[in-house]
Scaffold this active site. Structure first.
Site, PDB file in Angstrom:
ATOM      1  N   PRO A  72       0.815  -1.174   0.180  1.00 16.13           N
ATOM      2  CA  PRO A  72      -0.047  -0.021  -0.035  1.00 16.13           C
ATOM      3  C   PRO A  72       0.957   1.341   0.183  1.00 16.13           C
ATOM      4  O   PRO A  72       2.013   1.232   0.628  1.00 16.13           O
ATOM      5  CB  PRO A  72      -0.695  -0.072   1.109  1.00 16.13           C
ATOM      6  CG  PRO A  72      -0.933  -1.578   1.567  1.00 16.13           C
ATOM      7  CD  PRO A  72       0.456  -2.033   1.114  1.00 16.13           C
ATOM      8  N   GLU A  73       0.516   2.179  -0.824  1.00 14.69           N
ATOM      9  CA  GLU A  73       1.217   3.345  -0.985  1.00 14.69           C
ATOM     10  C   GLU A  73       0.526   4.657   0.126  1.00 14.69           C
ATOM     11  O   GLU A  73      -0.497   4.156   0.811  1.00 14.69           O
ATOM     12  CB  GLU A  73       1.073   3.999  -2.275  1.00 14.69           C
ATOM     13  CG  GLU A  73       1.837   2.798  -3.272  1.00 14.69           C
ATOM     14  CD  GLU A  73       2.337   3.381  -4.540  1.00 14.69           C
ATOM     15  OE1 GLU A  73       2.569   4.574  -4.728  1.00 14.69           O
ATOM     16  OE2 GLU A  73       2.574   2.419  -5.376  1.00 14.69           O
ATOM     17  N   ARG A 126       8.584  -7.498  -5.231  1.00 15.40           N
ATOM     18  CA  ARG A 126       8.501  -7.716  -6.518  1.00 15.40           C
ATOM     19  C   ARG A 126       8.037  -6.516  -7.398  1.00 15.40           C
ATOM     20  O   ARG A 126       7.234  -6.297  -8.074  1.00 15.40           O
ATOM     21  CB  ARG A 126       7.177  -8.736  -6.706  1.00 15.40           C
ATOM     22  CG  ARG A 126       7.240  -9.833  -5.846  1.00 15.40           C
ATOM     23  CD  ARG A 126       5.944 -10.835  -6.102  1.00 15.40           C
ATOM     24  NE  ARG A 126       4.863 -10.536  -5.569  1.00 15.40           N
ATOM     25  CZ  ARG A 126       4.437 -10.464  -4.203  1.00 15.40           C
ATOM     26  NH1 ARG A 126       5.187 -11.116  -3.302  1.00 15.40           N
ATOM     27  NH2 ARG A 126       3.252 -10.034  -3.731  1.00 15.40           N
ATOM     28  N   ASN A 149       5.755   2.264  -5.555  1.00 19.22           N
ATOM     29  CA  ASN A 149       6.334   1.880  -7.265  1.00 19.22           C
ATOM     30  C   ASN A 149       5.080   2.395  -8.176  1.00 19.22           C
ATOM     31  O   ASN A 149       5.791   3.016  -9.307  1.00 19.22           O
ATOM     32  CB  ASN A 149       6.331   0.222  -7.318  1.00 19.22           C
ATOM     33  CG  ASN A 149       7.286  -0.009  -8.168  1.00 19.22           C
ATOM     34  OD1 ASN A 149       8.258   0.645  -8.491  1.00 19.22           O
ATOM     35  ND2 ASN A 149       6.969  -1.130  -9.046  1.00 19.22           N
ATOM     36  N   LYS A 155       3.663   5.410   4.468  1.00 19.74           N
ATOM     37  CA  LYS A 155       2.836   4.225   4.624  1.00 19.74           C
ATOM     38  C   LYS A 155       2.778   3.706   5.937  1.00 19.74           C
ATOM     39  O   LYS A 155       2.425   2.416   6.146  1.00 19.74           O
ATOM     40  CB  LYS A 155       3.859   3.016   3.762  1.00 19.74           C
ATOM     41  CG  LYS A 155       4.117   3.672   2.419  1.00 19.74           C
ATOM     42  CD  LYS A 155       5.120   2.836   1.568  1.00 19.74           C
ATOM     43  CE  LYS A 155       5.341   3.330   0.111  1.00 19.74           C
ATOM     44  NZ  LYS A 155       6.464   2.451  -0.449  1.00 19.74           N
TER      45      LYS A 155
END
Length: 266
Positions: free
Chosen positions: A2-3, A252, A166, A51
């Site tokens: 989660p951002e 990932r 990301n 975060k």
């Protein structure tokens, strides 16, 4: 993972259900304070920094949590509980005075802190555009301190701006016309910081605009490059490229870009 906008929305969802409620039973099941009873404490406030989520507890404590890739918060109504298959992943349980229950599931970071220790625990984080103490000038200063860092590396570093993950970093690179692996100095840093702040605030607060970067929430059109490997760029039609990061990265992480809209400059 989660951002910052995701965690901000989680906090906004939890506040009406939790703030002001007294915990009648419950405990921590993970972290250094595992086994600590929460009974008798009151949930005073819920806030975020990037975060990270901080649940303030009276008297004089706070619960610091980070969801990383898999954690979640769930509130069940009075008389309801979680499915049996989920119970082994519960890290925080708190039954409230209205009969509802708060569950923290599969959280890698569960840290009980004295109130005075919260600020030192989070002081490594950079300014957060979603907080009232947002300092754009400080974010610019931190980014300019290492101008040769790659665009993605500089923005993913939570010490520069807290809350960008990301997805946002890749989308901001596209919106800035920057190749993700060029030095961050190829763009105007002040403009970049302003753009990042606007994007996070829009995503965090406007209904229907959660992590929509193109202005269209239509399926397959919400992002310029993120998740669009091998598909045509929505602006120019060039095939979007993806690069997987180092093997074994627990997040990932992938990096996407359009080679026409984001040519190498650095």
């Amino acid at each position: 993972m989660p951002e910052g906008d995701s965690v901000f929305r989680i906090a906004a969802r939890l506040r009406p259900q939790l703030v002001g409620r007294r915990i009648v039973s419950g405990e921590l099941r993970s972290g250094g304070a595992a086994g600590t009873s929460l009974a008798g404490w009151t949930i005073r406030a819920i806030e975020t920094h990037g975060k990270h989520l901080v649940t303030w507890l009276d008297p004089g404590f706070a619960l610091h949590t980070h969801l990383l890739m898999q954690g979640s918060w769930t509130v069940t109504r009075a008389g309801r509980t979680l499915p049996a298959r989920v119970m082994s992943a519960v890290r925080v349980r708190a039954e409230l005075d209205d009969g509802a229950s708060l569950w923290g599931v599969d959280m890698p970071v569960v840290e009980l802190l004295r109130a005075a220790a919260v600020a030192p625990a989070l002081d490594h984080l950079g300014p957060d555009p979603l907080r009232e103490d947002w300092d754009a000038h400080e974010a610019v200063r931190r980014l300019r301190a290492r101008p040769q860092r790659s665009f993605v590396g500089a923005l993913l570093d939570q010490r520069n701006i807290a809350g960008l993950g990301n997805l946002w970093v890749n989308e901001l690179a596209f919106l800035s016309g920057a190749h993700p692996f060029d030095p961050v100095s190829v763009v105007d840093t002040a403009d970049l910081v302003a753009r990042a702040a606007r994007a996070l605030r829009l995503s965090a607060t406007v209904p229907g605009m959660y992590q929509v970067t193109t202005g269209s929430s239509r399926r397959g059109h919400a992002h310029w490059v993120a998740g669009r490997a091998g598909r045509p760029c929505l602006r120019c039609g060039t095939r979007v490229i993806v690069r997987a990061e180092v093997h074994g990265d627990p997040e990932r992480r992938r990096t996407w870009w359009c080679p026409s809209c984001q040519p190498r400059r650095g």
